[in-house]
Design an enzyme around this catalytic site. Structure first.
Site, PDB file in Angstrom:
ATOM      1  N   PRO A 100       0.837  -1.198   0.000  1.00  0.00           N
ATOM      2  CA  PRO A 100       0.000   0.000   0.000  1.00  0.00           C
ATOM      3  C   PRO A 100       0.870   1.245   0.000  1.00  0.00           C
ATOM      4  CG  PRO A 100      -0.002  -1.055   2.169  1.00  0.00           C
ATOM      5  CD  PRO A 100       0.760  -1.950   1.256  1.00  0.00           C
ATOM      6  N   ASP A 101       0.463   2.222  -0.739  1.00  0.00           N
ATOM      7  CA  ASP A 101       1.177   3.491  -0.716  1.00  0.00           C
ATOM      8  C   ASP A 101       0.791   4.162   0.596  1.00  0.00           C
ATOM      9  OD1 ASP A 101       2.414   5.831  -1.064  1.00  0.00           O
ATOM     10  OD2 ASP A 101       1.320   6.447  -2.847  1.00  0.00           O
ATOM     11  N   PHE A 102       1.576   3.838   1.619  1.00  0.00           N
ATOM     12  CA  PHE A 102       1.146   4.195   2.970  1.00  0.00           C
ATOM     13  C   PHE A 102       1.197   5.677   3.256  1.00  0.00           C
ATOM     14  CE2 PHE A 102       5.455   4.813   4.300  1.00  0.00           C
ATOM     15  CZ  PHE A 102       6.153   3.984   3.457  1.00  0.00           C
ATOM     16  N   ARG A 103       1.771   6.430   2.315  1.00  0.00           N
ATOM     17  CA  ARG A 103       1.782   7.873   2.546  1.00  0.00           C
ATOM     18  C   ARG A 103       0.613   8.554   1.859  1.00  0.00           C
ATOM     19  NH1 ARG A 103       7.648   7.314   1.355  1.00  0.00           N
ATOM     20  NH2 ARG A 103       8.583   6.957   3.367  1.00  0.00           N
ATOM     21  N   ASP A 110      10.807  -0.679   1.449  1.00  0.00           N
ATOM     22  CA  ASP A 110      10.267  -2.041   1.520  1.00  0.00           C
ATOM     23  C   ASP A 110      11.286  -3.159   1.346  1.00  0.00           C
ATOM     24  OD1 ASP A 110      10.704  -2.105  -1.303  1.00  0.00           O
ATOM     25  OD2 ASP A 110       8.718  -1.234  -1.627  1.00  0.00           O
ATOM     26  N   ASN A 123       7.472   5.152 -16.504  1.00  0.00           N
ATOM     27  CA  ASN A 123       6.606   5.742 -15.483  1.00  0.00           C
ATOM     28  C   ASN A 123       5.216   5.989 -16.052  1.00  0.00           C
ATOM     29  OD1 ASN A 123       6.752   6.571 -12.751  1.00  0.00           O
ATOM     30  ND2 ASN A 123       6.682   8.717 -13.370  1.00  0.00           N
ATOM     31  N   CYS A 149      18.694   1.772  18.476  1.00  0.00           N
ATOM     32  CA  CYS A 149      18.137   2.549  19.576  1.00  0.00           C
ATOM     33  C   CYS A 149      18.137   4.020  19.185  1.00  0.00           C
ATOM     34  CB  CYS A 149      18.983   2.331  20.820  1.00  0.00           C
ATOM     35  SG  CYS A 149      18.618   3.479  22.159  1.00  0.00           S
ATOM     36  N   HIS A 155      15.459   6.925   1.760  1.00  0.00           N
ATOM     37  CA  HIS A 155      14.595   7.218   2.906  1.00  0.00           C
ATOM     38  C   HIS A 155      14.739   6.146   3.980  1.00  0.00           C
ATOM     39  CE1 HIS A 155      11.869   9.767   0.070  1.00  0.00           C
ATOM     40  NE2 HIS A 155      13.090  10.238   0.188  1.00  0.00           N
ATOM     41  N   ASN A 188      12.046   3.808  -1.703  1.00  0.00           N
ATOM     42  CA  ASN A 188      11.197   2.840  -1.003  1.00  0.00           C
ATOM     43  C   ASN A 188      11.895   2.260   0.214  1.00  0.00           C
ATOM     44  OD1 ASN A 188       9.501   3.353  -3.118  1.00  0.00           O
ATOM     45  ND2 ASN A 188      10.065   1.513  -4.248  1.00  0.00           N
TER      46      ASN A 188
HETATM   47 ZN   LIG Z   1      20.124   2.575  23.721  1.00  0.00          ZN
END
Ligand SMILES: [Zn+2]
Length: 397
Positions: free
Chosen positions: A53-56, A129, A244, A154, A146, A127
């Protein structure tokens, strides 16, 4: 920047390097010139056929699904300061998107084939993914601009967290914490959140397109900087091919640009045909077909209450989307309904930005044009300080 499609297209100017502005000419160029420094640049459009899914994008329903978690605004799920206070929605989403659930597309397989043939210089992707990796492209050939789910650490002390434990945590939607004694920081996949810097590997490799002997741009709207500027680093005489749904950036404006409008998978198959690689491509793709029995198990699993709720919300969202496309009267009615529902705090499907980022979002909406190919105003453009390519910005505002 969809407006850049108005960039003059050099249809009349004869190509310099290619014999024509066709897929066949590109294939001929590849075969005759010992091409082995191919730079690939990809976006969400190459993964949609994998079912990711294009989660954005608001209209996929995924944000709506998250709304039940009482997010203050939809994008909060990728907001680092929100994550600190409430990491649960992100882990809910991570559960949906975590690598292993989706099969690489034939487009990912094509990138892998380029690598196999020793021709891939670097694959830049927006992506997260990890489907390039799953298609067989080694990590050092990929720049995940990204970030991705490939590693995690952490957020306080930076200590890496073991992959197997991460998999476990995501599978059971549990929030993982740092393993260092007395740290107790939250663990997050190395995905770039709003307010975070791009991975160092992006900056280290961003000059590579200048030394490419071919550039392939696929499935991206090229609206998010600094990624969007990569194709412009390719030398003028180096062929660039765009596969595209629509023209993007300034692709098509140079004499040796080849534009192949349509579905990415269809496009790479055309290119593979022209190269005589089709059979090899399909074989490679088939070899990346994940364990079917696992998928089937997943599908036949009896639905739990959560899944039922997900489905209901999704259904509702689809209904709302349709409503939006109806007449004004209906729309007004919808808005009325929506407001009422919104007051309950449960169906804030439009995910209006919260006050803390309203201004930034507004600016970004001015900067980046929404279009159909995947990347939208909701992309991570906030986080990028490197606006080094001019966009038709609000200079007049
Ligand atoms: Zn830590």
């Amino acid at each position: 920047m969809g407006n850049e499609s108005s960039t003059p297209v050099a249809e009349d100017v004869p190509p310099v390097t290619l014999y024509g502005r066709t897929v066949e000419a590109v294939a001929d160029y590849i075969k005759k010139n010992n091409v082995k420094r191919v730079v690939v640049m990809t976006g969400a459009g190459i993964s949609t056929s994998a079912g990711i899914p294009d989660f954005r994008s608001h209209d996929t329903g995924l944000y709506a699904n998250l709304a039940r978690l009482n997010l203050p605004y939809a994008e909060a799920v990728f907001d680092i300061s929100y994550f600190r206070s409430n990491p649960r929605p992100f882990y809910e989403l991570a559960h949906e998107l975590y690598p292993g659930k989706y099969r690489p597309t034939v487009t990912h397989a094509f990138v892998s084939l380029l690598h196999k043939k020793g021709m891939l210089l670097k694959a830049f992707t927006q992506n997260i993914d990890c489907l390039e990796r799953e298609a067989g492209v080694p990590g050092d050939k990929i720049v995940e601009a990204h970030g991705s789910f490939a590693t995690q650490r952490c957020i306080d002390c930076g200590l890496e967290y073991p992959e197997d434990r991460m998999k476990e945590a995501i599978a059971i939607k549990e929030v993982p914490y740092c393993e260092r004694t007395r740290c107790g920081g939250l663990v997050k996949p190395d995905i770039v959140f709003f307010g975070e810097a791009l991975p160092e590997s992006f900056h280290r490799n961003r000059g590579l397109p200048a030394s490419a002997d071919l550039a392939i741009v696929m499935g991206t709207s090229l609206t998010v900087q600094p990624f969007a500027s990569l194709p412009s680093f390719v030398r003028e005489e180096t062929p660039r091919i765009l596969i595209n749904m629509e023209r993007v950036g300034n692709l098509g404006s140079r004499p040796d640009d080849v534009v192949l409008l349509g579905d990415c998978d269809e496009g790479v198959r055309k290119l593979a045909d022209a190269l005589g690689w089709r059979e090899e491509l399909e074989e490679l793709w088939e070899s990346k077909n994940p364990n079917k029995s696992m998928q089937e198990k997943e599908e036949t699993k009896p639905k739990d209450k959560q899944a039922e709720l997900d489905e209901k919300i999704e259904e509702l969202t689809r209904g709302i989307d349709k409503t939006l496309k109806l007449s004004e009267d209906h729309q007004k009615q919808f808005e009325k309904d929506f407001k009422e529902r919104d007051d309950t705090g449960k169906l804030n499907v439009l995910g209006e930005p919260g006050p803390s980022i309203t201004k930034t979002k507004k600016q970004e909406q001015d900067d980046t044009q929404v279009n159909d190919s995947g990347a939208t105003k909701d992309d991570l453009s906030h986080v990028y300080p490197h606006k080094d390519v001019k966009s038709p910005e609000k200079s007049s505002l």
